[in-house]
Scaffold this active site. Sequence first.
Site, PDB file in Angstrom:
ATOM      1  N   ASP A  14      42.291  33.293  41.100  1.00 53.17           N
ATOM      2  CA  ASP A  14      42.415  33.149  42.501  1.00 53.17           C
ATOM      3  C   ASP A  14      41.028  34.073  42.944  1.00 53.17           C
ATOM      4  OD1 ASP A  14      44.620  33.089  44.642  1.00 53.17           O
ATOM      5  OD2 ASP A  14      43.593  35.056  45.213  1.00 53.17           O
TER       6      ASP A  14
ATOM      7  N   LYS B  66      52.383  36.666  41.048  1.00 54.78           N
ATOM      8  CA  LYS B  66      51.014  36.723  41.470  1.00 54.78           C
ATOM      9  C   LYS B  66      50.300  38.350  40.761  1.00 54.78           C
ATOM     10  CE  LYS B  66      47.588  34.779  43.834  1.00 54.78           C
ATOM     11  NZ  LYS B  66      47.594  33.386  44.112  1.00 54.78           N
TER      12      LYS B  66
HETATM   13  P1  NDP Z   1      36.641  32.639  45.342  1.00 53.45           P
HETATM   14  O1  NDP Z   1      36.669  33.822  44.917  1.00 53.45           O
HETATM   15  O2  NDP Z   1      36.269  31.449  44.620  1.00 53.45           O
HETATM   16  O3  NDP Z   1      36.263  32.529  46.696  1.00 53.45           O
HETATM   17  C1  NDP Z   1      36.757  33.153  47.711  1.00 53.45           C
HETATM   18  C2  NDP Z   1      35.846  32.900  48.844  1.00 53.45           C
HETATM   19  O4  NDP Z   1      36.190  33.907  50.146  1.00 53.45           O
HETATM   20  C3  NDP Z   1      34.396  33.695  49.100  1.00 53.45           C
HETATM   21  O5  NDP Z   1      33.574  32.663  49.592  1.00 53.45           O
HETATM   22  C4  NDP Z   1      34.384  35.026  49.613  1.00 53.45           C
HETATM   23  O6  NDP Z   1      33.143  35.502  49.817  1.00 53.45           O
HETATM   24  C5  NDP Z   1      35.345  34.749  50.609  1.00 53.45           C
HETATM   25  N1  NDP Z   1      36.140  35.882  50.868  1.00 53.45           N
HETATM   26  C6  NDP Z   1      37.085  36.695  50.319  1.00 53.45           C
HETATM   27  N2  NDP Z   1      37.509  37.611  50.792  1.00 53.45           N
HETATM   28  C7  NDP Z   1      36.935  37.477  51.975  1.00 53.45           C
HETATM   29  C8  NDP Z   1      37.078  38.587  53.160  1.00 53.45           C
HETATM   30  N3  NDP Z   1      37.812  39.676  52.983  1.00 53.45           N
HETATM   31  N4  NDP Z   1      36.311  38.111  54.356  1.00 53.45           N
HETATM   32  C9  NDP Z   1      35.529  37.037  54.500  1.00 53.45           C
HETATM   33  N5  NDP Z   1      35.433  36.184  53.300  1.00 53.45           N
HETATM   34  C10 NDP Z   1      36.202  36.495  52.097  1.00 53.45           C
HETATM   35  O7  NDP Z   1      38.188  32.552  45.549  1.00 53.45           O
HETATM   36  P2  NDP Z   1      39.184  30.902  45.909  1.00 53.45           P
HETATM   37  O8  NDP Z   1      38.249  29.948  46.208  1.00 53.45           O
HETATM   38  O9  NDP Z   1      39.630  30.648  44.505  1.00 53.45           O
HETATM   39  O10 NDP Z   1      40.244  31.587  46.916  1.00 53.45           O
HETATM   40  C11 NDP Z   1      40.099  31.317  48.310  1.00 53.45           C
HETATM   41  C12 NDP Z   1      41.584  31.291  48.947  1.00 53.45           C
HETATM   42  O11 NDP Z   1      42.360  30.187  48.327  1.00 53.45           O
HETATM   43  C13 NDP Z   1      42.447  32.624  48.633  1.00 53.45           C
HETATM   44  O12 NDP Z   1      43.135  33.073  49.874  1.00 53.45           O
HETATM   45  C14 NDP Z   1      43.208  32.207  47.543  1.00 53.45           C
HETATM   46  O13 NDP Z   1      44.543  33.110  47.609  1.00 53.45           O
HETATM   47  C15 NDP Z   1      43.537  30.687  47.734  1.00 53.45           C
HETATM   48  N6  NDP Z   1      43.984  29.762  46.644  1.00 53.45           N
HETATM   49  C16 NDP Z   1      43.198  29.613  45.667  1.00 53.45           C
HETATM   50  C17 NDP Z   1      43.525  28.957  44.563  1.00 53.45           C
HETATM   51  C18 NDP Z   1      42.746  28.524  43.614  1.00 53.45           C
HETATM   52  O14 NDP Z   1      43.382  27.655  42.596  1.00 53.45           O
HETATM   53  N7  NDP Z   1      41.724  29.092  43.233  1.00 53.45           N
HETATM   54  C19 NDP Z   1      45.004  28.233  44.690  1.00 53.45           C
HETATM   55  C20 NDP Z   1      45.590  28.308  46.035  1.00 53.45           C
HETATM   56  C21 NDP Z   1      45.136  29.181  46.805  1.00 53.45           C
HETATM   57  P3  NDP Z   1      32.426  36.632  48.942  1.00 53.45           P
HETATM   58  O15 NDP Z   1      31.651  35.735  47.951  1.00 53.45           O
HETATM   59  O16 NDP Z   1      31.347  37.425  49.859  1.00 53.45           O
HETATM   60  O17 NDP Z   1      33.316  37.550  48.493  1.00 53.45           O
END
Ligand code: NDP
Length: 453
Positions: free
Chosen positions: A166, A126
């Site tokens: 991510d 990662k």
């Molecule tokens: P994105 O950046 O597309 O979206 C993240 C979302 O989570 C946004 O809505 C963001 O809000 C919110 N967010 C992030 N940090 C915080 C925080 N500290 N408090 C509240 N809201 C928060 O990321 P992904 O959708 O790709 O990833 C989301 C999760 O899924 C993560 O944990 C990631 O590790 C996991 N994941 C992702 C994969 C992938 O293929 N993308 C695969 C497996 C797991 P804002 O816009 O305000 O920042």
Amino acid sequence: MKCATQTIYAMMKQKDPYQVEFHQAVEEFLLSIDKIIEDLPHITYHKVIERMIEPERAIIFRVPWIDDEGVVQINRGYRVQMNSALGPYKGGLRFHPSVNLSIIKFLAFEQTFKNSLTGLSLGGGKGGSDFDVKGKSDGEVMRFAQSFMTELSRHIGADTDVPAGDIGVGSREIGYLFGQYKRLRNEFSGTLTGKNPLWGGSYIRPEATGYGLVYLAASILEDHHETLENKRCIVSGSGNVAQYTVEKLLHLKAVPVTLSDSTGCIIDNDGFDAEKLEFVKELKNIRRGRISAYTEKYPNATYIPANGLRGSNPIWEVEADCAFPCATQNEINAADAQHLADNKVILVAEGANMPTTLEAVDILQHNRIHYAPAKAANAGGVAVSGLEMAQNSSRIQWSPKEVDRKLLQLMKGIYREISTTAQRYSTKENLVDGANIAGFLRVASAMIDQGYV
Ligand code: NDP
């Protein structure tokens, strides 16, 4: 914890006392391994666990870039290459101001066992940076990505380490990273996944984590003679994983009613539909706006701003049948879990990595809520990344239908594996033990075969 695992855990904490997220991930894992440790040959397996919690390599580097005002900015870049026993290191890049070594290590550790569960030839890694994509122009994001890749390119490769996206790293960022890698190496290879299908990406990769999450949830319910149809669902986050979770829930006739971002959450009691989801995608992916804008377009919905002092998150108080945390780590604490239990939620499936604290997991399990841990539940993304690597190596591209069919089979296979492992070593319902033990046994066995390296 048993004596053997307790010793390993204490040594790890002593070595890196401030890496709290990493401690949490290791503790959850060791609590499951406890169930089998006394049956494993001491000399080989205990030493394997000690090696598993030590990254093979952790790279930290300076990322200088120039902002639109001509001022030099400095960020910190990371790549943790955790374990290559099963294949090239594989795992996403996170760009978010909260990123530090502890967070990247916990993610790389989880990734190792998640990748093992897919059954594909993938090691675990990662990376990322404390760079905040929010409020940056396209030019700034591109200059940052190019500088980040200039250093990272020395450490990755199609057979060495294959990063993906991510939090904060979507198709725009992958494009800039890939372009710079290609320029530096003078090669068009499958070193990054999550690429646009126009230039080497796999169809269904953007959808894969969310779709896979819902496929796994559906498998659990099916095993209990239930379906997702008409189930009210709470989804947190509004990024990649949340959007495609909502999309697949709609395909299966469920009723998703919430989304959120770091500023707050929205509740739409009428449920989302395809048109409302399209609005969210445009809002978050193109306009890069805040989720509160949803209520300007759909005034029947309610917006609740985030309040860090509140001690619990209002999104988990919404009445529902199923919950899909898809934002970030530790977003469900003990108080939130109690609200879910009080509201008689029947299933929690984790789209985000480690979104539930250890105390909250205990509460969910105590209340007999079906709980699908991230290692298994969100493995669909990396599984399709593995399929993207296979397509790149053989210079072919499968149709969206073909990839989606393979994804569904993979997720059903993961559920079978973790539930049978849980039944064998723990209780059938304890999918945390099932995922940790099944993931561990495959990695451990490969490490033992390969000697002390
Ligand atoms: P994105 O950046 O597309 O979206 C993240 C979302 O989570 C946004 O809505 C963001 O809000 C919110 N967010 C992030 N940090 C915080 C925080 N500290 N408090 C509240 N809201 C928060 O990321 P992904 O959708 O790709 O990833 C989301 C999760 O899924 C993560 O944990 C990631 O590790 C996991 N994941 C992702 C994969 C992938 O293929 N993308 C695969 C497996 C797991 P804002 O816009 O305000 O920042």
